[in-house]
Motif scaffolding. Structure first.
Motif, PDB file in Angstrom:
ATOM      1  N   VAL A   1     -16.688 -55.918  52.440  1.00 12.38           N
ATOM      2  CA  VAL A   1     -18.048 -55.484  52.759  1.00 12.38           C
ATOM      3  C   VAL A   1     -18.127 -54.280  53.684  1.00 12.38           C
ATOM      4  N   ALA A   2     -17.326 -54.446  54.614  1.00 11.93           N
ATOM      5  CA  ALA A   2     -17.489 -53.089  55.578  1.00 11.93           C
ATOM      6  C   ALA A   2     -17.339 -51.740  54.821  1.00 11.93           C
ATOM      7  N   GLY A   3     -16.322 -51.830  53.723  1.00 10.44           N
ATOM      8  CA  GLY A   3     -16.181 -50.329  52.879  1.00 10.44           C
ATOM      9  C   GLY A   3     -17.296 -50.202  52.145  1.00 10.44           C
ATOM     10  N   GLY A   4     -18.166 -51.301  51.478  1.00 13.81           N
ATOM     11  CA  GLY A   4     -18.942 -51.070  50.771  1.00 13.81           C
ATOM     12  C   GLY A   4     -20.338 -50.674  51.459  1.00 13.81           C
ATOM     13  N   LEU A   5     -20.576 -50.877  52.813  1.00 20.40           N
ATOM     14  CA  LEU A   5     -21.556 -50.458  53.285  1.00 20.40           C
ATOM     15  C   LEU A   5     -21.336 -49.248  53.920  1.00 20.40           C
ATOM     16  N   HIS A   6     -20.291 -48.903  54.323  1.00 19.77           N
ATOM     17  CA  HIS A   6     -19.808 -47.736  54.727  1.00 19.77           C
ATOM     18  C   HIS A   6     -20.163 -46.542  53.739  1.00 19.77           C
ATOM     19  N   GLY A   7     -20.179 -46.939  52.620  1.00 17.44           N
ATOM     20  CA  GLY A   7     -20.459 -46.045  51.431  1.00 17.44           C
ATOM     21  C   GLY A   7     -21.749 -45.536  51.385  1.00 17.44           C
TER      22      GLY A   7
END
Length: 348
Positions: free
Chosen positions: A125-131
């Motif tokens: 989730v953190a990686g996806g939102l960071h995108g």
């Protein structure tokens, strides 16, 4: 008063609205596209059709099409209560609507696979939102023995919240710690998430003896198979501890509420243990799913289908020692390869 947005109006997401609402906070419950019937009933009567309970008055209900309207108020914290299969959708739905990072807690249980890597869902989730270029999110998770119907009935419930920021945890704790909702704290996010996901997986095996018992001759003393269940339960915890250690977690949660506690309650009465009983009765997974549980989401089986091929690859490459995970291998065979489940006692 804080504003709390819960994405996912299933049983657990909706039940999680009770503690903050009872503490006087404003709660916005947003359904996914799979929750349309639930949302319609909630808007009509206020009663959740699965929980059979009326939601607190402080809970506002929105459909997935109204997520943008719910986000206008800029929630102080976001709770993800979607299914594991819906996490990617949730990231894509929330990303364009977020203006800055906010604390996120996951109720969702599962693991993610990225190439040859096993990931916990907060990382995904953190990686996806960071995108989306919003900034760095701090994401935690809730684990432990919590049956949604009991929480909605305000029965005493003990859980563990894993959150990297200790000071922020104390604030989160104040939002949810109702008199009946007892919260423990850990920084071991990896260990908690391994337990939260894998207890569903291993519940398939612990449910096996009840089905196997039905297929055996009734004995004069009416002996049950609790010994067998206990042996499988113990092996499950042992393998969960090794996997948590491999993923840089600790045994703190494995031997606490998120591990032993959650596996215990999951095995009492749940979809995973029911599927395990069907496997114990001599049915293959495909037959049991099609004929007995066609409309049920069996989280442990879905997890096996997702991570089974990767675990087999890791066993083959000797990255993980397959001799240490005999029960996991049997579950993978049963779910991923539709083999009849047989317990390999000699390998334990």
């Amino acid at each position: 008063m804080a504003i709390i947005l819960i994405l996912g109006a299933g049983a657990m997401g909706s039940a999680f609205s009770f503690p903050p609402a009872d503490l006087g906070h404003e709660v916005m419950l947003v359904g996914t596209h799979l929750d349309q019937e639930i949302i319609r009933e909630l808007k009509k009567s206020g009663i959740h059709p699965k929980l059979k309970m009326k939601l607190p008055d402080q809970v506002q209900v929105f459909s997935h099409e109204e997520l943008g309207a719910a986000m206008i108020c800029q929630p102080d914290v976001i709770i993800l209560g979607v299914s594991s299969a819906g996490v990617a959708w949730a990231v894509q739905a929330l990303g364009p609507l977020l203006e800055q990072p906010v604390p996120i807690l996951l109720l969702t249980k599962g693991l993610a696979v990225e190439e040859d890597r096993l990931m916990i869902l907060p990382q995904f989730v953190a990686g996806g939102l960071h995108g989306f270029g919003i900034g760095q999110f701090t994401i935690g998770a809730v684990g432990g023995p919590c049956i949604a119907g009991e929480l909605a009935a305000r029965r005493d419930t003990s859980v563990t919240i894993a959150y990297p920021d200790r000071e922020k945890f104390y604030w989160l704790n104040s939002l949810f710690k109702a008199p009946y909702y007892h919260i423990h704290y850990t920084t071991d996010l990896a260990g908690l998430e391994i337990c939260a996901a894998m207890k569903n997986f291993y519940a398939l095996a612990v449910g096996y003896p009840s089905g196997y018992l039905d297929m055996t001759d009734q004995l004069q003393n009416k002996a049950q198979m609790h010994n067998l269940s206990a042996g499988l339960f113990t092996q499950s915890i042992k393998e969960m501890a090794m996997l948590a250690d491999w993923m840089e977690g600790t045994s703190e949660n494995v031997y606490g509420l998120a591990g032993i506690g959650d596996l215990y309650v999951t095995c009492q009465d749940g979809r995973n243990s029911r599927m395990g009983k069907l496997l114990g009765s001599g049915m293959t997974y495909s037959t049991a799913k099609k004929e007995k549980m066609p409309d049920d989401t069996v989280e442990g089986a879905e997890l096996a289908l997702k991570i089974g091929p990767l675990l087999e690859h890791l066993f083959q490459k000797e990255i993980l020692d397959k001799k240490k995970y005999p029960l996991a291998r049997i579950i993978i065979d049963a779910i991923c390869h539709d083999a009849l489940m047989q317990i390999p006692w000699a390998l334990f």
